[in-house]
Design a protein around this motif. Structure first.
Motif, PDB file in Angstrom:
ATOM      1  N   LEU A 233     -11.589   4.987   6.011  1.00  0.00           N
ATOM      2  CA  LEU A 233     -10.476   4.994   6.951  1.00  0.00           C
ATOM      3  C   LEU A 233     -10.174   6.402   7.445  1.00  0.00           C
ATOM      4  CD1 LEU A 233      -8.679   2.845   8.199  1.00  0.00           C
ATOM      5  CD2 LEU A 233      -6.956   3.363   6.485  1.00  0.00           C
ATOM      6  N   GLU A 234     -10.199   7.376   6.554  1.00  0.00           N
ATOM      7  CA  GLU A 234      -9.930   8.757   6.951  1.00  0.00           C
ATOM      8  C   GLU A 234     -10.920   9.216   8.006  1.00  0.00           C
ATOM      9  OE1 GLU A 234      -7.437  10.906   6.346  1.00  0.00           O
ATOM     10  OE2 GLU A 234      -6.521   9.135   5.437  1.00  0.00           O
ATOM     11  N   GLU A 235     -12.159   8.772   7.875  1.00  0.00           N
ATOM     12  CA  GLU A 235     -13.189   9.189   8.829  1.00  0.00           C
ATOM     13  C   GLU A 235     -13.027   8.535  10.184  1.00  0.00           C
ATOM     14  OE1 GLU A 235     -18.071   9.116   9.349  1.00  0.00           O
ATOM     15  OE2 GLU A 235     -17.149   8.319   7.518  1.00  0.00           O
ATOM     16  N   TRP A 236     -12.583   7.276  10.202  1.00  0.00           N
ATOM     17  CA  TRP A 236     -12.683   6.493  11.424  1.00  0.00           C
ATOM     18  C   TRP A 236     -11.392   6.209  12.158  1.00  0.00           C
ATOM     19  CZ3 TRP A 236     -17.084   6.325  13.670  1.00  0.00           C
ATOM     20  CH2 TRP A 236     -18.260   6.407  12.915  1.00  0.00           C
ATOM     21  N   ARG A 237     -10.236   6.417  11.566  1.00  0.00           N
ATOM     22  CA  ARG A 237      -9.052   5.967  12.300  1.00  0.00           C
ATOM     23  C   ARG A 237      -8.696   6.871  13.486  1.00  0.00           C
ATOM     24  NH1 ARG A 237      -3.669   6.350   8.749  1.00  0.00           N
ATOM     25  NH2 ARG A 237      -3.718   8.519   8.068  1.00  0.00           N
ATOM     26  N   LYS A 238      -9.291   8.047  13.549  1.00  0.00           N
ATOM     27  CA  LYS A 238      -9.098   8.889  14.732  1.00  0.00           C
ATOM     28  C   LYS A 238     -10.180   8.673  15.779  1.00  0.00           C
ATOM     29  CE  LYS A 238      -6.276  12.454  12.607  1.00  0.00           C
ATOM     30  NZ  LYS A 238      -6.068  13.909  12.349  1.00  0.00           N
ATOM     31  N   LYS A 239     -11.182   7.873  15.442  1.00  0.00           N
ATOM     32  CA  LYS A 239     -12.211   7.503  16.420  1.00  0.00           C
ATOM     33  C   LYS A 239     -12.710   6.091  16.121  1.00  0.00           C
ATOM     34  CE  LYS A 239     -15.710   9.948  13.714  1.00  0.00           C
ATOM     35  NZ  LYS A 239     -16.927  10.773  13.734  1.00  0.00           N
ATOM     36  N   PRO A 240     -11.804   5.117  16.166  1.00  0.00           N
ATOM     37  CA  PRO A 240     -12.182   3.733  15.819  1.00  0.00           C
ATOM     38  C   PRO A 240     -13.196   3.160  16.789  1.00  0.00           C
ATOM     39  CG  PRO A 240     -10.010   3.788  16.834  1.00  0.00           C
ATOM     40  CD  PRO A 240     -10.394   5.216  16.591  1.00  0.00           C
ATOM     41  N   CYS A 241     -14.038   2.295  16.264  1.00  0.00           N
ATOM     42  CA  CYS A 241     -15.026   1.608  17.107  1.00  0.00           C
ATOM     43  C   CYS A 241     -14.402   0.405  17.810  1.00  0.00           C
ATOM     44  CB  CYS A 241     -16.211   1.165  16.256  1.00  0.00           C
ATOM     45  SG  CYS A 241     -17.119   2.535  15.523  1.00  0.00           S
ATOM     46  N   ILE A 242     -13.537  -0.316  17.087  1.00  0.00           N
ATOM     47  CA  ILE A 242     -12.809  -1.451  17.669  1.00  0.00           C
ATOM     48  C   ILE A 242     -11.340  -1.296  17.321  1.00  0.00           C
ATOM     49  CG2 ILE A 242     -12.483  -3.956  17.699  1.00  0.00           C
ATOM     50  CD1 ILE A 242     -15.404  -4.310  17.049  1.00  0.00           C
ATOM     51  N   ILE A 243     -10.510  -1.193  18.342  1.00  0.00           N
ATOM     52  CA  ILE A 243      -9.056  -1.109  18.161  1.00  0.00           C
ATOM     53  C   ILE A 243      -8.497  -2.519  18.246  1.00  0.00           C
ATOM     54  CG2 ILE A 243      -6.897  -0.180  19.083  1.00  0.00           C
ATOM     55  CD1 ILE A 243      -8.720   1.970  20.496  1.00  0.00           C
ATOM     56  N   HIS A 244      -7.744  -2.914  17.229  1.00  0.00           N
ATOM     57  CA  HIS A 244      -7.171  -4.263  17.193  1.00  0.00           C
ATOM     58  C   HIS A 244      -5.649  -4.145  17.215  1.00  0.00           C
ATOM     59  CE1 HIS A 244      -7.108  -8.468  15.063  1.00  0.00           C
ATOM     60  NE2 HIS A 244      -6.537  -8.480  16.252  1.00  0.00           N
ATOM     61  N   TYR A 245      -5.041  -4.589  18.303  1.00  0.00           N
ATOM     62  CA  TYR A 245      -3.579  -4.550  18.443  1.00  0.00           C
ATOM     63  C   TYR A 245      -2.990  -5.765  17.724  1.00  0.00           C
ATOM     64  CZ  TYR A 245      -5.032  -1.369  22.178  1.00  0.00           C
ATOM     65  OH  TYR A 245      -5.623  -0.349  22.900  1.00  0.00           O
ATOM     66  N   ALA A 246      -3.133  -5.759  16.401  1.00  0.00           N
ATOM     67  CA  ALA A 246      -2.812  -6.952  15.601  1.00  0.00           C
ATOM     68  C   ALA A 246      -1.360  -6.960  15.156  1.00  0.00           C
ATOM     69  CB  ALA A 246      -3.744  -7.029  14.394  1.00  0.00           C
ATOM     70  N   SER A 247      -0.471  -7.019  16.105  1.00  0.00           N
ATOM     71  CA  SER A 247       0.946  -7.183  15.796  1.00  0.00           C
ATOM     72  C   SER A 247       1.601  -7.835  17.002  1.00  0.00           C
ATOM     73  CB  SER A 247       1.613  -5.832  15.501  1.00  0.00           C
ATOM     74  OG  SER A 247       1.895  -5.143  16.702  1.00  0.00           O
ATOM     75  N   LEU A 248       2.874  -8.121  16.902  1.00  0.00           N
ATOM     76  CA  LEU A 248       3.582  -8.707  18.046  1.00  0.00           C
ATOM     77  C   LEU A 248       3.792  -7.702  19.165  1.00  0.00           C
ATOM     78  CD1 LEU A 248       6.317 -10.850  16.230  1.00  0.00           C
ATOM     79  CD2 LEU A 248       4.196 -11.649  17.289  1.00  0.00           C
ATOM     80  N   ARG A 249       3.671  -6.417  18.856  1.00  0.00           N
ATOM     81  CA  ARG A 249       3.931  -5.360  19.832  1.00  0.00           C
ATOM     82  C   ARG A 249       2.637  -4.995  20.553  1.00  0.00           C
ATOM     83  NH1 ARG A 249       6.662  -5.658  15.519  1.00  0.00           N
ATOM     84  NH2 ARG A 249       4.768  -5.137  14.375  1.00  0.00           N
ATOM     85  N   LYS A 250       2.241  -5.817  21.503  1.00  0.00           N
ATOM     86  CA  LYS A 250       0.994  -5.626  22.228  1.00  0.00           C
ATOM     87  C   LYS A 250       1.131  -4.479  23.239  1.00  0.00           C
ATOM     88  CE  LYS A 250      -0.604  -9.287  20.144  1.00  0.00           C
ATOM     89  NZ  LYS A 250      -1.481  -9.115  18.952  1.00  0.00           N
ATOM     90  N   PRO A 251       0.015  -3.859  23.631  1.00  0.00           N
ATOM     91  CA  PRO A 251       0.108  -2.709  24.548  1.00  0.00           C
ATOM     92  C   PRO A 251       0.618  -3.064  25.934  1.00  0.00           C
ATOM     93  CG  PRO A 251      -2.185  -3.342  24.166  1.00  0.00           C
ATOM     94  CD  PRO A 251      -1.358  -4.101  23.175  1.00  0.00           C
TER      95      PRO A 251
END
Length: 298
Positions: A233-251
């Motif tokens: 997670l430390e390696e990838w959360r600043k450059k994720p391959c797939i971003i999942h807006y998995a909450s009720l607060r969608k973009p």
């Protein structure tokens, strides 16, 4: 292995614009691959079908809408936990029979943005596994393990991204096992298709890096993750391959403060749904600001 990447997603007509934006990001970052996409829908309208055709033509890819009878799922719960869950969430359970001539398929939720080439994920070794997925948050795991009767070493996986071994699932009689589970264990189903998949495929899910399904909770300053995810997670959360807006607060909601919400709007602007504008959904901006301040994103 077939060089064509097979993508499956499920969308109602009202969710089609967000599905289209996700596919725009997918095609934009996988230009060297031939992709076939199957959209499972119970009510896709003509306008969105035409726009999906334009999107496929724009990138030289293939999109097929498969019409699914919602009545097949009427006895399954929706909206009991999340108001944004519809019957389409269960359609992925039919993939082994719907795609009877495919060996594997990559299922993607509509509320995602694909930021990278998917060849590495697509070529994951699935021998002996029903699917590959990302372990859900520690909060979710703690909630579900006791409720579902899992052992402490059993994983609980998020169903938003799943690389499915369709050949294995057909031999496993997955769909029959799904309906047997629904008939006998309906009372256990709280998190919809995700509970069903985790229970039916317990011990048969191959865990992959969280970079392939970067949940909103993974982006918190102190993310609720299982210990073995920390380094990844430390390696990838600043450059994720797939971003999942998995909450009720969608973009696409003005209340959203997701750190990667601008990624959605970047791809929306180059999609056939470029007229999309953010709207207020909950009319409780202070409430959601307080929610985000409690968690503090990266």
């Amino acid at each position: 292995m077939n060089n064509i990447i097979t993508i499956v997603c499920a969308s109602s007509d009202s969710y089609a614009p967000y599905c289209g934006v996700m596919l725009t990001s997918l095609f934009s970052n996988n230009l060297t691959h031939q992709i076939e996409c199957f959209i499972l829908s119970g009510d896709m309208g003509n306008d969105n079908r035409q726009r999906l055709s334009l999107l496929a033509e724009q990138f030289g890819q293939k999109i097929t809408v498969l019409d699914i009878n919602k009545e097949l799922f009427k006895k399954l719960p929706i909206g009991e936990r999340f108001t944004n869950i519809s019957y389409e969430a269960y359609f992925r359970l039919l993939m082994p029979s719907l795609l009877s001539d495919r060996d594997r398929a990559l299922y993607l939720d509509c509320d995602m943005i694909i930021k990278t080439d998917l060849a590495e994920l697509w070529n994951t070794n699935l021998e002996g596994y029903a699917l590959a997925a990302v372990q859900d948050t520690l909060r979710m795991r703690k909630k579900c393990i006791s409720r579902l009767g899992f052992g402490t070493n059993d994983g609980y996986f998020n169903s938003g991204m799943g690389l499915y071994n369709l050949q294995f699932l057909r031999q496993f009689e997955f769909e029959k096992k799904v309906w047997d589970f629904v008939d006998k264990q309906y009372h256990l189903i709280l998190y919809h298709d995700q509970d069903i998949i985790n229970c039916v495929c317990k011990g048969l899910i191959h865990e992959v890096s969280p970079k392939w399904n970067m949940l909103e909770s993974f982006l918190e300053k102190t993310p609720p993750i299982v210990p073995w995810q920390r380094e990844e997670l430390e390696e990838w959360r600043k450059k994720p391959c797939i971003i999942h807006y998995a909450s009720l607060r969608k973009p696409w909601f003005k209340e959203c403060l997701h750190p990667y919400k601008d990624e959605f709007w970047h791809y929306a602007a180059i999609s056939p749904w470029n007229e999309l504008k953010p709207v207020f959904k909950y009319h409780g901006f202070k409430r959601f600001t307080k929610y985000y301040l409690k968690r503090l994103f990266i």
